[in-house]
Design a protein around this motif. Structure first.
Motif, short mmCIF file in Angstrom:
data_model
loop_
_atom_site.label_atom_id
_atom_site.label_comp_id
_atom_site.label_asym_id
_atom_site.label_seq_id
_atom_site.Cartn_x
_atom_site.Cartn_y
_atom_site.Cartn_z
N LEU A 282 99.16 31.22 30.75
CA LEU A 282 99.45 31.64 32.20
C LEU A 282 98.90 30.99 33.14
O LEU A 282 99.62 30.39 34.15
N SER B 195 99.48 35.14 23.43
CA SER B 195 98.02 35.36 22.96
C SER B 195 98.19 35.50 21.56
O SER B 195 98.91 36.27 20.98
N HIS C 27 94.86 35.92 19.94
CA HIS C 27 93.65 36.56 20.10
C HIS C 27 93.76 37.44 18.80
O HIS C 27 94.69 38.19 18.55
N LYS D 267 95.83 40.75 18.92
CA LYS D 267 97.12 40.67 19.33
C LYS D 267 98.21 40.59 18.25
O LYS D 267 97.60 40.65 17.36
#
Ligand SMILES: *Cc1c(COP(=O)(O)O)cnc(C)c1O
Length: 365
Positions: A63, A179, A181, A184
């Protein structure tokens, strides 16, 4: 019975193939950028149906670097939803721009009918969030974007594989941000992110931004960041991208079962299910009157329910300098008090799903 929200134990119960490839990587010494990352970027852009993908350090950096590539910074405003993960607002604020929040609609996503009221001369971008894996109303949003010539950066961190009319989210805006992560939908063994775009110019800028602004080993075009997706994580990503459709479809099936059962219970509000949307159910979120009681009850029964998110962004301490107050975003605030997320992950057993349904029915009986 225990029903956990996390699936990491089951997901990586047999990591041998991934470890084999990591052993190869260790031998090659190819630890930054390199072939594995290029391969992951190619398969990822093919998956999202965009021309390019650029691997970066985190979803937050996806982002941030997108906004920086658009030349956004000090004094600019960026519009986003009042209910999202902190990182969406954090990405805006930490580059010196001002997050401008807009209330959400009954699908928990930004209410596109309210966006035009929030636009000022300083508005330089809109970041819709496809929260919980449900696409935001991109048709309406892209029309506003064209009308006002304001670029859209999509926060698709929770929505890999989500679609509108067969078109993947992340491919609507000037960039789409993802993402990897561990929590996710497609997850690596640590932090990771990806930016997708159809713009060759933006891609060029992002490649420099993530790597010190270097055009080659000895020449620096502008001062940038060090935010490359680690090659080690690209190795993991190259394995997981193959499972993406299975993960997504299994969660959709689980959600369908819940929808069917819960639509029979008048105490539960299921958000609208738009027919042309493919919602990938990163979280399965419903609303109930006695939310905190239900949450406590489910925890007591071994069911790991959660809230995404209990305190809206505009009421966080971090937002104080923005001057918002309670009452500014009534729908977001109402939802924060009533919503609850149930385990919906791809490794739930049939018995676990039945148990969740049974316990919720028991609560409302
Ligand atoms: C997770 C998430 C991010 C940030 O991703 P990281 O990889 O954790 O930095 C941004 N936006 C949303 C909506 C997210 O869920």
């Amino acid at each position: 019975m225990e029903v956990s929200y996390s699936y990491l134990k089951e997901q990586f119960s047999n990591p041998e193939q991934i470890l084999d490839d990591i052993r190869k990587l260790v031998k090659s010494g190819d630890f930054t950028l390199g072939k594995e990352l290029e391969r992951f970027e190619k398969s990822f852009s093919a998956f999202v149906q965009t021309k390019y993908a650029v691997g970066v350090g985190t979803g937050t950096d996806a982002l941030r670097l997108s906004l920086l590539a658009l030349g956004i910074g000090q004094g600019d405003e960026v519009i986003t939803a009042a209910n999202t993960f902190y990182a969406t607002a954090g990405a805006i604020a930490t580059i010196g721009a001002r997050p401008v929040f807009v209330d959400v609609a009954d699908d928990y996503n930004i209410d596109t009918d309210l966006i035009e009221d929030a636009i000022t001369e300083r508005t330089k971008a809109v970041i819709p969030v496809h929260l919980n894996g449900c696409p935001a109303d991109m048709e309406n949003l892209m029309e506003i974007s064209r009308k006002h010539a304001i670029p859209v950066v999509e926060d698709a961190c929770q929505a890999i594989g989500a679609e509108i009319d067969g078109r993947k989210v992340g491919s609507f805006g000037v960039t789409g941000c993802f993402s990897f992560h561990p929590l996710k939908p497609i997850n690596v063994w640590g932090d990771g992110g990806m930016i997708v775009t159809n713009s060759e110019k933006l891609r060029g800028k992002l490649l420099l931004l993530r790597n010190h602004g270097l055009i080659n080993r000895d020449e620096c075009e502008f001062f940038g960041y060090n935010s490359r997706l680690d090659t080690l994580h690209a190795v993991v990503g190259n394995h997981l991208i193959k499972d993406a459709d299975w993960i997504i479809n299994t969660k959709i099936e689980n959600a369908r079962l819940y929808d069917e059962e819960f639509s029979k219970l008048p105490d539960i509000t299921i958000p609208p299910r738009e027919k042309s949307f493919k919602n990938v159910f990163h979280n399965y979120v419903i609303m109930v009157e006695k939310r905190d009681k239900l949450l406590g009850f489910l925890k007591g029964q071994g069911i790991d329910a959660k809230i995404h998110y209990p305190i809206p962004l505009h009421l966080q301490k971090a937002s104080r300098y923005l001057g918002y107050k309670r009452g500014d975003f009534p729908v977001t605030e109402f939802q924060a008090d009533h919503m609850i997320s149930l385990p919906v992950h791809q490794h739930l057993t049939g018995e676990q799903k039945k148990y969740v349904v049974q316990k919720i029915k028991e609560f409302f009986r």
